[in-house]
Each structure stands twice: as structure tokens, then as C-alpha cells.
Design a protein around this motif. Structure first.
Motif, PDB file in Angstrom:
ATOM      1  N   GLU A   1      78.873  50.049  43.473  1.00 40.20           N
ATOM      2  CA  GLU A   1      79.417  48.832  42.851  1.00 40.20           C
ATOM      3  C   GLU A   1      80.914  49.009  42.544  1.00 40.20           C
ATOM      4  OE1 GLU A   1      78.063  45.978  42.636  1.00 40.20           O
ATOM      5  OE2 GLU A   1      75.913  46.325  42.734  1.00 40.20           O
TER       6      GLU A   1
ATOM      7  N   GLU B   1      80.460  41.966  41.322  1.00 38.98           N
ATOM      8  CA  GLU B   1      80.160  43.408  41.424  1.00 38.98           C
ATOM      9  C   GLU B   1      80.507  44.124  40.114  1.00 38.98           C
ATOM     10  OE1 GLU B   1      78.457  43.296  43.801  1.00 38.98           O
ATOM     11  OE2 GLU B   1      79.392  42.692  45.679  1.00 38.98           O
TER      12      GLU B   1
ATOM     13  N   HIS C   1      77.670  43.676  37.879  1.00 35.93           N
ATOM     14  CA  HIS C   1      76.575  44.588  38.263  1.00 35.93           C
ATOM     15  C   HIS C   1      76.837  45.992  37.724  1.00 35.93           C
ATOM     16  CE1 HIS C   1      75.728  41.876  42.015  1.00 35.93           C
ATOM     17  NE2 HIS C   1      75.328  41.333  40.890  1.00 35.93           N
TER      18      HIS C   1
ATOM     19  N   ILE D   1      69.959  41.792  40.506  1.00 38.15           N
ATOM     20  CA  ILE D   1      71.171  42.213  41.226  1.00 38.15           C
ATOM     21  C   ILE D   1      70.970  42.015  42.729  1.00 38.15           C
ATOM     22  CG2 ILE D   1      72.679  44.181  41.778  1.00 38.15           C
ATOM     23  CD1 ILE D   1      72.146  45.234  38.924  1.00 38.15           C
TER      24      ILE D   1
ATOM     25  N   GLU E   1      73.219  40.122  45.697  1.00 37.21           N
ATOM     26  CA  GLU E   1      73.719  40.767  46.926  1.00 37.21           C
ATOM     27  C   GLU E   1      73.268  39.972  48.162  1.00 37.21           C
ATOM     28  OE1 GLU E   1      75.752  42.432  45.676  1.00 37.21           O
ATOM     29  OE2 GLU E   1      75.114  44.186  44.537  1.00 37.21           O
TER      30      GLU E   1
END
Ligand SMILES: [Fe+2]
Ligand SMILES: [Fe+2]
Length: 140
Positions: A17, A50, A53, A121, A125
């Protein structure tokens, strides 16, 4: 011990990440002047996703008694706008594969909270990958 295995897996995710944050921001800056304002903006938005995350993963590592890593995975950079988008799609597909493996690991080890966190998450993605596939005109 299962907790340590999960911390190790989450730290690998954090490294990826952190690389994704920098990769997207680098593309955001370097793509300027390529007449691709919309895509440049998407790079920045993805970078912020990101970062969220990395934050969620790091908080979980801390909760589990570990230390969030500051080690960075490899950043893909350079090339024209199409190469940047392809590199980002490759990175997202690698992330999708790894999150699926780590979701399975959490299921096997009985950590449903971490599993659910990773599933959320993963869905982000998949949205990122879908965006780059749409721009590249790749049909599944
Ligand atoms: Fe991510
Ligand atoms: Fe992503």
C-alpha cells in the motif's frame, strides 16, 4: 502463533500500500502535460484510497500487538500515460491476488474481524482495477 502470521501478512500488505501511494502520486505528477486531466485526477484519488488502506491495516497491526512496517515494496514508474495505467492495473491485480490469499489465511485462522476488513479493501482494489481496464478498453 496465528496472531503473528496475521501481523506478518498485514505488514506485507502495508508495504504494498505504501508503494501504491507513492506510485500513484508519482504518476499524478509525471503525467501532467500529457493532456489527460481526468486520468491525472484519478491517479491522485487512487493514491488517497491507498493511504486509507495503509492506515486501516496499520491500526489493525497495532491492535494485534505488532509494529506497522515502514518498508516499501517496489514502485513502478516511468513511461507514457498508457504504460502508467498498465503498471497500475498490474499492481492492482497483484493486490487483488494477495488480498484473496490473506482473506483465506484469516478465515483459516478464525480471525473474522481482519477477514472482513480485508474484504472491504479488496472491493476497493477491484474498483481500481476496473477503472484502469475500462480506460484501456480491456473487456473481461
Ligand atoms: Fe490499496
Ligand atoms: Fe488500489
Amino acid at each position: 502463533m496465528s496472531r503473528l502470521k496475521i501481523i506478518e501478512a498485514l505488514n506485507k500488505d502495508i508495504s504494498d500500500e505504501l508503494a501504491a501511494i507513492i506510485q500513484y502520486m508519482q504518476h499524478h505528477y509525471m503525467a501532467e502535460g500529457m493532456e489527460s486531466v481526468a486520468v491525472i485526477d484519478l491517479f491522485k484519488k487512487a493514491s488517497i484510497d491507498e493511504m486509507k488502506h495503509a492506515e486501516i491495516l496499520s491500526e489493525r497491526v497495532t491492535y494485534l500487538g505488532g509494529e506497522p512496517t515502514t518498508t516499501l515494496s517496489k514502485v513502478k514508474k516511468g513511461g507514457n500515460l498508457k504504460k502508467m495505467i498498465r503498471d497500475n492495473l498490474d499492481s492492482e491485480n497483484e493486490a487483488i491476488k494477495q488480498y484473496k490469499e490473506h482473506i483465506k489465511l484469516c478465515a483459516d485462522l478464525g480471525d473474522s474481524v481482519t477477514r472482513l476488513m480485508l474484504e472491504k479493501i479488496l472491493s476497493d482494489e477491484e474498483k481500481h482495477a476496473d477503472t484502469w481496464e475500462t480506460i484501456l478498453g480491456i473487456k473481461k
